[in-house]
Design an enzyme around this catalytic site. Sequence first.
Site, short mmCIF file in Angstrom:
data_model
loop_
_atom_site.label_atom_id
_atom_site.label_comp_id
_atom_site.label_asym_id
_atom_site.label_seq_id
_atom_site.Cartn_x
_atom_site.Cartn_y
_atom_site.Cartn_z
CB CYS A 106 -49.61 3.63 -9.06
SG CYS A 106 -51.11 4.21 -9.91
CB CYS B 189 -51.27 9.68 -9.85
SG CYS B 189 -52.59 7.65 -8.95
CG ASP C 191 -10.54 28.50 -9.03
OD1 ASP C 191 -9.53 28.67 -9.44
OD2 ASP C 191 -11.42 28.46 -7.56
CG ASP D 61 -14.36 30.15 -4.40
OD1 ASP D 61 -13.34 30.22 -5.93
OD2 ASP D 61 -13.67 30.71 -3.51
CG ASP E 146 -14.39 29.84 -10.07
OD1 ASP E 146 -13.47 29.19 -11.04
OD2 ASP E 146 -14.49 29.52 -8.95
#
Length: 729
Positions: A3, A6, A415, A616, A620
């Site tokens: 549970c 834990c 971009d 990419d 960036d």
Amino acid sequence: MSCASCVAKIEKAFAVKEVEARVNLADKQVSVAAGLPVAEAVALLLSAGYRAEPITDAASAMADKAEHDAREYRTRIRQAIAGLGLGIPLMIWGLAGGDMMIHDSQSQLIWGAMGLLTLLLLVTTGGHFFSGMWRSLKAKSANMDTLIALGTGTAWLYSMLVVLIPGFFPDGTRHVYFEASVMILGLINLGHALELRARGKTSEAVQKLIGLQSNTAIKITENGDETVAIAALVVGDKLRLRPGDRVALDGEVLSGNSLLDESMLTGEPIPVAKSVGDSLSAGTVNGNGSLIYQVTAGPADTRLAKIIALVQEAQTSKMPIGRLTDKIAAVFVPVVVVIALLAAIIWYFAGPEPALSHALVVLTSVLIIACPCALGLATPMSIMVSVGRAASMGVLVKNGEALQTASKVSCVVLDKTGTITEGKPAVTQVDIFDDAFDERELLRAVASLEQHSGHPLAAALLDAAKAKEVVLSEPQGFDYRQGQGLLGQFEGRQWAVGNSKLMDALGIRLTEAHQARLEQGAALGHTQVLVARDNQLLALVGISDPIKADAKEAMTALKAQGKRLVLLSGDNQATAEAVARQVGIEEVIAGVLPDEKQSWVSKFQAQGEVVAMVGDGINDAPALMAADVGIAMGSGTEIAIESADLTLLNPRLGSLAGAFALSRATLGNIKQNLFGAFIYNTLGIPIAAGVLYPLTGILLSPVVAGAAMALSSLTVVTNANRLRRQSLD
């Protein structure tokens, strides 16, 4: 682990050592920060009351877990049948008016035998709850097992004392509750079995990814082809890929041509053509061609292996909303025990007769109904399903926090190059002003000159010539002019390839018609290359970075979600605006440097926007880190991907809107789970404590409490699994 308490207990054990540990209750895994020896981590878990084994191989660990879960499912079903097999007849006996009171020695004998049979079932069908409670108590804590063991054990012990020393109890309280003990265990075990089966579906995405990994490959050796284990391969080995085979490890094609199905990695359904020099990804499937390729990455370093690791890491991560439940769960069980004891005491001293029986029923019911299983599973279950669903869409999620933040994104900054566009310049327009000259001749001359140039636009001209299957020749002279273009001798003629500055320098005049063509191309975002032969303008070649086929559709979908769209580019204003117009973005910021991209993201955040940055390139990376959610294109640089929170494995932008929709659906699903769990406990505990008794005259049976507790966990798991079929339009 059983549970939410834990989870808190294990994290606390590692926090004492100042080591970060992430606990996944749904998958029964603990991820420990690097630096702590494995043996010490296992010892720490043992001190907290949990046995553990280190995972050394993801595939075998997943297989072991699947086998363990299947075995545990069968065990729980057997335990449920045994518990309910005795509990249901006893319950029917009681409901039908059968006597469950101790009056004389005969009833003592009968119910004493029943008590011993019940004890046997407590040991065989509920032993794991009692041993879990014992480990927990040794670690000076409490968990779900504590509540179940206390509840069922108290009911049995009370009943057995009534059988052994009935004279000690007032007449109206000599009732036995053996059926409650076994029924509760039967129902909880049944609930756990059904939960296990439903939970298995949450790991399907990772299981499928692991299933993509090959075990063997065909290695080309001096003695011919040999089938070898993947573990025996090293970088530089040459492998043969037959039609229909799966790529064993990342590599580079040395010979052959074929189409490969990469859909399992990228979500892109169209097969990708591969030839000499192209890269291959482990797990992709070969078509009808045959290839020979060279291994470029070991088993642990393939793109597939990294994806599996990222998905598993994300599935064990927490959302901020999940950390709140962990804090609550850390004190939940002790508080419930106190509430149960207080309620029982109040019933004993202030309740109606038989007060002792009523107190026992209340104590047992509160302990059983309050088990925080649903609370602990509410967040991790949804994250596991969501991260897996995202992976199947071609979206890698780095952590749960990113998933929660993505649900709030209001502004998407994109971009241009490599994100909105393909990132690779191509010839998109050829205007020849001499009717006696054709495109193939033009490309032959221009590409023959450009093969000696390192300019990015030269690659586009060479690709165009290659596409037309033009055979190139060596020029007789070559002169590169910085910022203008090049001059050269080709087959006895003087050629000039460059911009208008080069034409002006050579005294080549552009007519109004030529100027109109240049302006028309510029409006479309083309870079104009002028071609002259013997000081006469011969042609105009337009080169542009093609816009991705689904870019406009993707932007439309984002707008439909109410997102503010911004194109942020280092390119010139005219080109950026031309691209933005074609895809439907109104807000354009062009000519920005890498550090300026980051500052623009910060400006949007200062305006109150929750910003997602999509890019990419290396340039960036700062903006991706600064954004609330950084999204990298999988085709981009490693630095961009490392800086991002989400990665799009395929080059398409269509999955962007789907990722945002999934994040919203996930957060909604978690809120539903938490609401259900909190409402269940908020209403369940008072009802079990007997607040409705003055109105109804009925106390909640411990058996009903057990059924409700099992049902709450099953409901959470089932609701989380709905995300696997969630519409992401």
